[in-house]
Design an enzyme around this catalytic site. Structure first.
Site: not given
Ligand code: ATR
Length: 272
Positions: A105, A65, A69, A153, A90, A155-156
């Protein structure tokens, strides 16, 4: 079957809160299979050593986890297609040539969507977020032939990079939260970790059809901000506990050849 025929463990950091030991114990009870399933704390750097000593003590299967991964991929003699697509493993199973890696997953999500009677085929799917969790589900989800998948997302660029990787598998595109009106989706999958900070992504009701259904990969407290938004906007929503149990059921089948039922385990977890 002898006692502890299956010596299993989940590796992660932090791992103490993991529900996996409980879930796999319940699977074992359901199917009359004796499993010894531990939770082992490990960072990325220590993983090769921790896994080697687990193996020398008789360990034959493991879950990885957060944050292990992607690192797990390098430790495998072979990996299945979902793991290759997601660039993340995983589930590990010991074979004659070493560890074989899997990513369950996406299959776990599909198992839960099936349980809920939600068929992704032909749907217009909006996925909110573009992190590791999304990379894990996109391949299996696209294989079920939705009409289209759009990733939105914060971050586009991250959404675009991820959709580029999967574009050969189906109709998929992605961008930021500023995409134009006119697009309406009938299934929204919330994958961001915003709920862990008591936040939610800036989703707009008009992006969804009247009867759209929402699925959140989060459960527990992290699910609440998005669940509240759904309730306030008349969108029916499911949390991701079923996906957690579903991905575990797929792993259990890889190790033992038997697939447990997920509903009784979810009932037991909800009661606890
Ligand atoms: P995971 O493995 O759980 O997907 P991750 O790879 O860190 O974890 O990704 C987290 C996701 O949640 C990303 O899409 C992140 O957006 P960014 O790519 O812009 O960082 C999104 N995320 C986290 N906090 C957020 C918030 N407050 N509002 C919108 N999106 C959020």
């Amino acid at each position: 079957m002898n006692a502890q025929d299956y010596k299993l463990a989940v590796f992660g950091q932090p791992v103490a809160h993991s529900l996996s030991p409980r879930i796999h114990r319940l699977f074992g009870e359901q199917l009359g299979i004796d499993v010894d399933y531990a939770a082992i704390e490990s960072g990325i750097d220590e993983l090769p050593e921790r896994l080697a000593s687990f193996r020398s003590e008789g360990g034959t299967g493991a879950n990885l986890t957060v944050p292990l991964k992607p690192a797990g991929l390098k430790l495998c003699a072979r990996v299945d297609r979902p793991a290759r697509q997601a660039h993340a493993v995983n589930t590990l199973k010991l074979a004659a040539d070493g560890w074989h890696g899997y990513n369950t997953d996406g299959a776990g999500l599909l198992l839960d969507l099936d349980r809920l009677g939600i068929d992704p085929a032909g749907r217009r799917i909006l996925i909110v977020g573009a992190g590791g969790a999304v990379a894990g589900i996109l391949g299996p989800l696209l294989a079920r032939e939705p009409d289209c998948v759009h990733l939105v997302n914060r971050t586009a660029d991250r959404a675009r990079r991820l959709t580029d990787k999967f574009a050969h598998l189906g109709s998929i595109d992605g961008g930021g939260f500023d995409f134009g009106p006119g697009e309406r989706f009938d299934l929204v999958i919330q994958s961001t970790s915003a709920g862990h900070a008591s936040e939610r992504p800036p989703l707009r009701r008009e992006w969804l059809t009247e009867t759209a259904i929402a699925y959140d990969l989060n459960y527990g407290a992290a699910h609440e901000p998005f669940a509240n938004w759904c309730r306030n906007n008349g969108v029916s929503v499911h949390d991701g506990l079923g996906m957690l149990v579903g991905q575990a059921a797929q792993a259990f089948e890889i190790w033992t050849g038997r697939q447990p039922r997920i509903t009784p385990v979810m009932t037991a977890l909800a009661r606890a």
